[in-house]
Design a protein around this motif. Structure first.
Motif, PDB file in Angstrom:
ATOM      1  N   THR A 180      11.741  -9.931  54.855  1.00 37.77           N
ATOM      2  CA  THR A 180      13.098  -9.908  55.211  1.00 37.77           C
ATOM      3  C   THR A 180      13.729  -8.574  55.143  1.00 37.77           C
ATOM      4  OG1 THR A 180      15.302 -11.050  55.109  1.00 37.77           O
ATOM      5  CG2 THR A 180      14.195 -10.588  52.868  1.00 37.77           C
ATOM      6  N   ARG A 181      14.996  -8.275  55.640  1.00 35.78           N
ATOM      7  CA  ARG A 181      15.536  -7.038  55.301  1.00 35.78           C
ATOM      8  C   ARG A 181      16.394  -6.820  54.024  1.00 35.78           C
ATOM      9  NH1 ARG A 181      19.174  -5.805  59.892  1.00 35.78           N
ATOM     10  NH2 ARG A 181      19.992  -7.700  59.454  1.00 35.78           N
ATOM     11  N   ALA A 182      16.353  -6.070  53.491  1.00 35.53           N
ATOM     12  CA  ALA A 182      17.283  -5.615  52.209  1.00 35.53           C
ATOM     13  C   ALA A 182      18.697  -5.939  52.673  1.00 35.53           C
ATOM     14  CB  ALA A 182      17.226  -4.336  51.797  1.00 35.53           C
ATOM     15  N   ALA A 183      19.147  -5.637  53.720  1.00 32.74           N
ATOM     16  CA  ALA A 183      20.589  -6.029  54.175  1.00 32.74           C
ATOM     17  C   ALA A 183      20.631  -7.397  54.208  1.00 32.74           C
ATOM     18  CB  ALA A 183      20.927  -5.082  55.485  1.00 32.74           C
ATOM     19  N   ASP A 184      19.791  -8.099  54.427  1.00 32.55           N
ATOM     20  CA  ASP A 184      20.207  -9.657  54.575  1.00 32.55           C
ATOM     21  C   ASP A 184      20.552 -10.098  53.162  1.00 32.55           C
ATOM     22  OD1 ASP A 184      19.594  -9.679  57.160  1.00 32.55           O
ATOM     23  OD2 ASP A 184      17.581  -9.909  56.916  1.00 32.55           O
ATOM     24  N   THR A 187      24.949 -10.368  50.567  1.00 30.82           N
ATOM     25  CA  THR A 187      26.080 -11.223  50.255  1.00 30.82           C
ATOM     26  C   THR A 187      25.281 -12.722  50.467  1.00 30.82           C
ATOM     27  OG1 THR A 187      26.956 -11.548  52.521  1.00 30.82           O
ATOM     28  CG2 THR A 187      27.981  -9.857  51.030  1.00 30.82           C
ATOM     29  N   GLY A 188      26.206 -13.766  49.775  1.00 33.22           N
ATOM     30  CA  GLY A 188      26.016 -15.286  49.920  1.00 33.22           C
ATOM     31  C   GLY A 188      24.943 -15.807  49.389  1.00 33.22           C
ATOM     32  N   GLU A 215      26.671  -7.769  47.035  1.00 28.39           N
ATOM     33  CA  GLU A 215      28.123  -8.753  46.288  1.00 28.39           C
ATOM     34  C   GLU A 215      27.144  -9.850  45.787  1.00 28.39           C
ATOM     35  OE1 GLU A 215      30.813  -7.872  45.492  1.00 28.39           O
ATOM     36  OE2 GLU A 215      31.148  -6.033  46.512  1.00 28.39           O
ATOM     37  N   PRO A 216      27.058 -10.118  44.534  1.00 30.06           N
ATOM     38  CA  PRO A 216      26.124 -11.375  44.113  1.00 30.06           C
ATOM     39  C   PRO A 216      26.946 -12.589  44.386  1.00 30.06           C
ATOM     40  CG  PRO A 216      26.944 -10.111  42.142  1.00 30.06           C
ATOM     41  CD  PRO A 216      27.048  -9.234  43.458  1.00 30.06           C
ATOM     42  N   VAL A 217      26.506 -13.590  44.467  1.00 30.44           N
ATOM     43  CA  VAL A 217      27.280 -14.847  44.105  1.00 30.44           C
ATOM     44  C   VAL A 217      27.610 -15.438  42.807  1.00 30.44           C
ATOM     45  CG1 VAL A 217      25.199 -16.326  44.458  1.00 30.44           C
ATOM     46  CG2 VAL A 217      27.450 -17.297  45.192  1.00 30.44           C
ATOM     47  N   VAL A 218      26.831 -14.843  41.976  1.00 32.61           N
ATOM     48  CA  VAL A 218      26.733 -15.285  40.596  1.00 32.61           C
ATOM     49  C   VAL A 218      26.444 -13.871  39.845  1.00 32.61           C
ATOM     50  CG1 VAL A 218      26.261 -16.513  38.522  1.00 32.61           C
ATOM     51  CG2 VAL A 218      26.360 -17.783  40.838  1.00 32.61           C
ATOM     52  N   SER A 219      27.083 -13.465  38.838  1.00 28.39           N
ATOM     53  CA  SER A 219      26.223 -12.304  37.966  1.00 28.39           C
ATOM     54  C   SER A 219      26.047 -12.933  36.544  1.00 28.39           C
ATOM     55  CB  SER A 219      27.454 -11.402  37.671  1.00 28.39           C
ATOM     56  OG  SER A 219      27.524 -10.439  39.009  1.00 28.39           O
ATOM     57  N   VAL A 237      18.421 -16.166  45.713  1.00 27.47           N
ATOM     58  CA  VAL A 237      17.431 -14.862  45.545  1.00 27.47           C
ATOM     59  C   VAL A 237      17.898 -14.290  44.245  1.00 27.47           C
ATOM     60  CG1 VAL A 237      16.597 -12.837  46.547  1.00 27.47           C
ATOM     61  CG2 VAL A 237      16.836 -14.845  48.027  1.00 27.47           C
ATOM     62  N   SER A 238      17.175 -13.505  43.554  1.00 21.08           N
ATOM     63  CA  SER A 238      17.452 -12.568  42.785  1.00 21.08           C
ATOM     64  C   SER A 238      16.393 -11.318  42.648  1.00 21.08           C
ATOM     65  CB  SER A 238      17.550 -13.199  41.371  1.00 21.08           C
ATOM     66  OG  SER A 238      18.001 -12.422  40.243  1.00 21.08           O
ATOM     67  N   PHE A 239      17.096 -10.278  42.052  1.00 19.06           N
ATOM     68  CA  PHE A 239      16.327  -8.902  41.997  1.00 19.06           C
ATOM     69  C   PHE A 239      16.205  -8.888  40.336  1.00 19.06           C
ATOM     70  CE2 PHE A 239      18.114  -7.993  45.844  1.00 19.06           C
ATOM     71  CZ  PHE A 239      17.297  -7.156  46.444  1.00 19.06           C
ATOM     72  N   LEU A 240      14.941  -9.166  39.744  1.00 18.85           N
ATOM     73  CA  LEU A 240      14.402  -9.016  38.603  1.00 18.85           C
ATOM     74  C   LEU A 240      12.999  -8.296  38.388  1.00 18.85           C
ATOM     75  CD1 LEU A 240      14.427 -12.790  37.970  1.00 18.85           C
ATOM     76  CD2 LEU A 240      16.239 -11.240  37.145  1.00 18.85           C
ATOM     77  N   SER A 241      13.047  -7.665  37.022  1.00 20.81           N
ATOM     78  CA  SER A 241      11.726  -6.914  36.623  1.00 20.81           C
ATOM     79  C   SER A 241      10.773  -7.554  37.159  1.00 20.81           C
ATOM     80  CB  SER A 241      12.063  -6.547  35.048  1.00 20.81           C
ATOM     81  OG  SER A 241      10.929  -6.120  34.763  1.00 20.81           O
TER      82      SER A 241
END
Length: 319
Positions: A180-184, A187-188, A215-219, A237-241
């Protein structure tokens, strides 16, 4: 300045009364009173206001107390380091680490260190990268592990390698393709670490280079909590190590989302205050880390290759 007088002042100031200070020093109250009066005479300043229930520091006393605290803390540190150097005690090691490094890398390093130096006791505090830098910069703690950027004018460092941050989701998710694209993901549906963490700093910097704000839906301030949210929230989705999700990727619980060569990562470092003398235990630990293959093994060969490819770029994005 007579340090016997100064220590009598220090003991009374900490205890709050002359009697309690004299008990601590194991000398008579009149002797302590004479020491303090002689110090006041030498300095030309009254250091205590004598109250019915004890003593209260004057303005001059507060000023002297700040210096006395530093002086006797240095004396204690000198004695501790000399005892460690002479082998008279096992010593103590204080460490602070940012969350990802503190949970997924440092424990193995501590296990390695304990095997070599079993008599050294260790305290580890886990926080975010900003708090780690603050603790080390103010000399609260000697050694710290951080993710991402730091102030080289204040801190010396030892590089541990490059940690790749990847987009992950659960394998049961059907609404997100493997590519997928990073821009996708702006948000959301994205769950991220909190502001001030090394992961969040790298993700925000990477998206900023694309002219985007994620803009994360949850931090969330805890990686394990994020992993539980991913499991219980299909489509998230999350960005994780990569280091933090090796087991889940291997077991098939999570899968990595290919973002079309959009790569995020940060360099990991062991840091300490520039110009500060480390204790014997801290010096031994730093030397062990510099020789250890544990960081490269836990970060993985692919992550280390990423390190070679991004040495001339800022932490954050490599396209």
């Amino acid at each position: 300045m007579n340090f016997t007088h100064l220590y009598a002042f220090f003991a009374v100031a900490r205890a709050g009364t002359v009697s309690a200070g004299s008990e601590y020093l194991k000398v008579s109250q009149p002797a302590v009173t004479r020491e303090i009066k002689e110090l006041e005479r030498r300095l030309g300043s009254q250091l205590f206001d004598r109250m019915p229930r004890g003593v209260v520091l004057t303005e001059a006393g507060c000023l002297l107390m700040r210096y006395a605290t530093q002086i006797f803390a240095l004396a204690d540190s000198a004695e501790l380091e000399l005892r460690e150097l002479a082998g008279l005690s096992g010593g103590h090691l204080d460490l602070v680490a940012s969350a990802t490094v503190g949970v997924y890398l440092v424990p193995q390093l501590l296990s390695d260190f304990h095997a070599q130096h079993p008599a050294v006791s260790v305290s580890l505090s886990v926080s975010n990268s900003q708090a780690v830098q603050s603790a080390v910069s103010t000399s609260e703690l000697g050694l710290g592990f951080i993710e991402g950027s730091y102030d080289p004018s204040k801190l010396d460092s030892l590089s541990l390698g490059y940690d790749e941050i990847i987009a992950v989701t659960t394998r049961t998710t059907s609404c997100i393709g493997k590519t997928t694209r990073a821009a996708d993901l702006v948000t959301g549906r994205t769950i991220l670490r909190e502001k001030g963490s090394g992961v969040r700093e790298a993700v925000d910097a990477a998206y900023a280079q694309l002219g985007l704000t994620i803009e994360p839906v949850v931090s969330v301030s805890n990686t394990e909590a994020i992993k539980q949210l991913l499991r219980s929230t299909p489509g998230s989705v999350s960005f994780l190590s990569r280091m933090s999700v090796l087991n889940e990727l291997s077991d098939g619980v999570f899968e990595e989302i290919d973002l079309n060569n959009f790569k995020i990562g940060r360099h990991l470092h062991l840091v300490w205050l520039r110009g500060r003398s480390l204790s014997r235990a801290a010096s031994l630990f730093k030397a062990m880390v510099s020789r250890s293959d544990t960081p490269s093994r836990l970060l993985g060969q692919s992550a280390m290759q990423g390190n070679d490819a991004t040495t001339k770029q800022q932490d954050g994005i490599a396209c």
